[in-house]
Design a protein around this motif. Structure first.
Motif, PDB file in Angstrom:
ATOM      1  N   TYR A  29      -5.833  -1.515   5.794  1.00 17.94           N
ATOM      2  CA  TYR A  29      -6.327  -0.182   6.147  1.00 17.94           C
ATOM      3  C   TYR A  29      -7.832  -0.105   5.939  1.00 17.94           C
ATOM      4  CZ  TYR A  29      -1.562   1.827   6.156  1.00 17.94           C
ATOM      5  OH  TYR A  29      -0.264   2.129   6.429  1.00 17.94           O
ATOM      6  N   THR A  30      -8.469   0.831   6.628  1.00 17.08           N
ATOM      7  CA  THR A  30      -9.898   1.065   6.442  1.00 17.08           C
ATOM      8  C   THR A  30     -10.109   1.921   5.189  1.00 17.08           C
ATOM      9  OG1 THR A  30      -9.920   3.121   7.701  1.00 17.08           O
ATOM     10  CG2 THR A  30     -10.283   1.060   8.944  1.00 17.08           C
ATOM     11  N   ARG A  31     -11.331   1.966   4.706  1.00 20.01           N
ATOM     12  CA  ARG A  31     -11.654   2.799   3.548  1.00 20.01           C
ATOM     13  C   ARG A  31     -11.396   4.269   3.880  1.00 20.01           C
ATOM     14  NH1 ARG A  31     -11.846   2.059  -1.763  1.00 20.01           N
ATOM     15  NH2 ARG A  31     -12.412  -0.043  -1.201  1.00 20.01           N
ATOM     16  N   GLU A  32     -11.711   4.670   5.101  1.00 17.60           N
ATOM     17  CA  GLU A  32     -11.474   6.054   5.508  1.00 17.60           C
ATOM     18  C   GLU A  32      -9.981   6.402   5.443  1.00 17.60           C
ATOM     19  OE1 GLU A  32     -11.690   7.384   9.781  1.00 17.60           O
ATOM     20  OE2 GLU A  32     -13.397   8.515   8.979  1.00 17.60           O
ATOM     21  N   MET A  33      -9.148   5.502   5.911  1.00 20.66           N
ATOM     22  CA  MET A  33      -7.704   5.718   5.840  1.00 20.66           C
ATOM     23  C   MET A  33      -7.249   5.806   4.382  1.00 20.66           C
ATOM     24  SD  MET A  33      -6.613   3.039   8.843  1.00 20.66           S
ATOM     25  CE  MET A  33      -4.842   3.216   8.742  1.00 20.66           C
ATOM     26  N   MET A  34      -7.782   4.938   3.544  1.00 21.40           N
ATOM     27  CA  MET A  34      -7.378   4.926   2.128  1.00 21.40           C
ATOM     28  C   MET A  34      -7.852   6.187   1.412  1.00 21.40           C
ATOM     29  SD  MET A  34      -5.400   2.444   1.729  1.00 21.40           S
ATOM     30  CE  MET A  34      -5.200   2.481  -0.038  1.00 21.40           C
ATOM     31  N   GLN A  35      -8.979   6.748   1.827  1.00 25.26           N
ATOM     32  CA  GLN A  35      -9.438   7.989   1.204  1.00 25.26           C
ATOM     33  C   GLN A  35      -8.469   9.131   1.469  1.00 25.26           C
ATOM     34  OE1 GLN A  35     -13.466   8.150   2.723  1.00 25.26           O
ATOM     35  NE2 GLN A  35     -14.282   7.227   0.858  1.00 25.26           N
ATOM     36  N   ALA A  36      -7.741   9.048   2.551  1.00 21.86           N
ATOM     37  CA  ALA A  36      -6.724  10.055   2.833  1.00 21.86           C
ATOM     38  C   ALA A  36      -5.431   9.763   2.072  1.00 21.86           C
ATOM     39  CB  ALA A  36      -6.448  10.107   4.338  1.00 21.86           C
ATOM     40  N   ILE A  37      -5.115   8.503   1.876  1.00 24.20           N
ATOM     41  CA  ILE A  37      -3.852   8.098   1.248  1.00 24.20           C
ATOM     42  C   ILE A  37      -3.910   8.133  -0.277  1.00 24.20           C
ATOM     43  CG2 ILE A  37      -2.327   6.092   0.900  1.00 24.20           C
ATOM     44  CD1 ILE A  37      -2.920   5.410   3.869  1.00 24.20           C
ATOM     45  N   LEU A  38      -5.009   7.689  -0.868  1.00 19.71           N
ATOM     46  CA  LEU A  38      -5.079   7.544  -2.327  1.00 19.71           C
ATOM     47  C   LEU A  38      -4.800   8.831  -3.099  1.00 19.71           C
ATOM     48  CD1 LEU A  38      -7.951   4.937  -2.632  1.00 19.71           C
ATOM     49  CD2 LEU A  38      -5.526   4.596  -3.193  1.00 19.71           C
ATOM     50  N   PRO A  39      -5.348   9.987  -2.705  1.00 23.36           N
ATOM     51  CA  PRO A  39      -5.017  11.204  -3.455  1.00 23.36           C
ATOM     52  C   PRO A  39      -3.527  11.553  -3.385  1.00 23.36           C
ATOM     53  CG  PRO A  39      -6.962  11.563  -2.099  1.00 23.36           C
ATOM     54  CD  PRO A  39      -6.396  10.240  -1.702  1.00 23.36           C
ATOM     55  N   ARG A  40      -2.915  11.309  -2.237  1.00 27.17           N
ATOM     56  CA  ARG A  40      -1.488  11.588  -2.099  1.00 27.17           C
ATOM     57  C   ARG A  40      -0.671  10.633  -2.971  1.00 27.17           C
ATOM     58  NH1 ARG A  40       2.030  12.345   3.379  1.00 27.17           N
ATOM     59  NH2 ARG A  40       3.996  12.705   2.300  1.00 27.17           N
ATOM     60  N   ALA A  41      -1.059   9.369  -3.010  1.00 30.28           N
ATOM     61  CA  ALA A  41      -0.372   8.398  -3.871  1.00 30.28           C
ATOM     62  C   ALA A  41      -0.551   8.774  -5.335  1.00 30.28           C
ATOM     63  CB  ALA A  41      -0.898   6.993  -3.597  1.00 30.28           C
ATOM     64  N   ALA A  42      -1.756   9.172  -5.714  1.00 26.12           N
ATOM     65  CA  ALA A  42      -2.022   9.566  -7.110  1.00 26.12           C
ATOM     66  C   ALA A  42      -1.175  10.770  -7.509  1.00 26.12           C
ATOM     67  CB  ALA A  42      -3.505   9.857  -7.300  1.00 26.12           C
ATOM     68  N   ALA A  43      -1.010  11.708  -6.601  1.00 30.79           N
ATOM     69  CA  ALA A  43      -0.194  12.889  -6.895  1.00 30.79           C
ATOM     70  C   ALA A  43       1.273  12.514  -7.127  1.00 30.79           C
ATOM     71  CB  ALA A  43      -0.302  13.894  -5.751  1.00 30.79           C
ATOM     72  N   GLN A  44       1.663  11.356  -6.599  1.00 32.07           N
ATOM     73  CA  GLN A  44       3.032  10.871  -6.791  1.00 32.07           C
ATOM     74  C   GLN A  44       3.138   9.887  -7.958  1.00 32.07           C
ATOM     75  OE1 GLN A  44       5.018   9.925  -2.838  1.00 32.07           O
ATOM     76  NE2 GLN A  44       2.880  10.209  -2.211  1.00 32.07           N
ATOM     77  N   GLY A  45       2.007   9.651  -8.642  1.00 34.79           N
ATOM     78  CA  GLY A  45       2.040   8.800  -9.826  1.00 34.79           C
ATOM     79  C   GLY A  45       1.515   7.393  -9.663  1.00 34.79           C
ATOM     80  N   TYR A  46       0.870   7.081  -8.541  1.00 33.44           N
ATOM     81  CA  TYR A  46       0.342   5.734  -8.334  1.00 33.44           C
ATOM     82  C   TYR A  46      -1.142   5.795  -8.006  1.00 33.44           C
ATOM     83  CZ  TYR A  46      -0.694   1.195  -6.345  1.00 33.44           C
ATOM     84  OH  TYR A  46      -1.276  -0.023  -6.096  1.00 33.44           O
ATOM     85  N   ALA A  47      -1.948   5.143  -8.838  1.00 34.56           N
ATOM     86  CA  ALA A  47      -3.384   5.052  -8.594  1.00 34.56           C
ATOM     87  C   ALA A  47      -3.844   3.658  -9.014  1.00 34.56           C
ATOM     88  CB  ALA A  47      -4.141   6.121  -9.375  1.00 34.56           C
TER      89      ALA A  47
END
Length: 170
Positions: A29-47
């Protein structure tokens, strides 16, 4: 739309962190795509502790450069201490090329071509065939170990001959 964690992923990451293991994500994935995904993953307990995107190295998979960058960023060495977990043949090859212990994950990703919900709804024999084919492809790509889901990672590593967790100093 597809940023829901695989069941057991957050718990596995938390367990590994409790053992002092650092966690990185190497992705196509691109960094831009990951910037959208990472907060959602963190909210589910994964960072993850580090994220490396394919365009951030001179070559993507199966080159080991993303793993090298993640390890350099985290101060992790030697590479023989790294466990690479991936659900794609090219990711397993990346881990092998880096000299890591590689774990293939059969029930997620493109090798099954199905969501976890679709897999769960399948007839048991059909599911076994689909997962067996994915596992065979991961083994053929060089996986040292193949598991169904990331929720199986810790028990599988602890049960591996000369435990990968202790052998690798992970």
């Amino acid at each position: 739309e597809t940023a829901d964690l695989i069941p057991g992923a957050a718990e596995t990451a938390a367990h590994l962190r409790g053992l002092g293991v650092k966690i990185a994500s190497c992705t196509g994935y691109t960094r831009e795509m990951m910037q959208a995904i990472l907060p959602r993953a963190a909210a589910q307990g994964y960072a993850p502790d580090a994220v490396v995107c394919a365009h951030e190295t001179a070559q993507g998979r199966p080159s080991p450069l993303m793993i090298y960058k993640a390890c350099a960023d985290l101060g992790v060495w030697p590479l023989s201490r790294v466990v690479k977990v991936d659900d794609a043949e090219v990711g397993v090859a990346e881990g092998r090329n880096a000299g890591c212990f590689t774990v293939g994950v059969a029930a997620s990703g493109n090798l099954t071509g199905r969501t976890s919900q679709t897999l769960s709804a399948m007839d048991a024999d059909e599911r076994r065939v689909v997962l067996g084919a994915a596992a065979d492809r991961l083994r053929a790509a060089g996986a040292d170990l193949v598991i169904a889901t990331v929720a199986d990672l810790v028990p599988a590593l602890e049960g591996a001959p000369a435990s990968a967790l202790s052998r690798r100093g992970a």
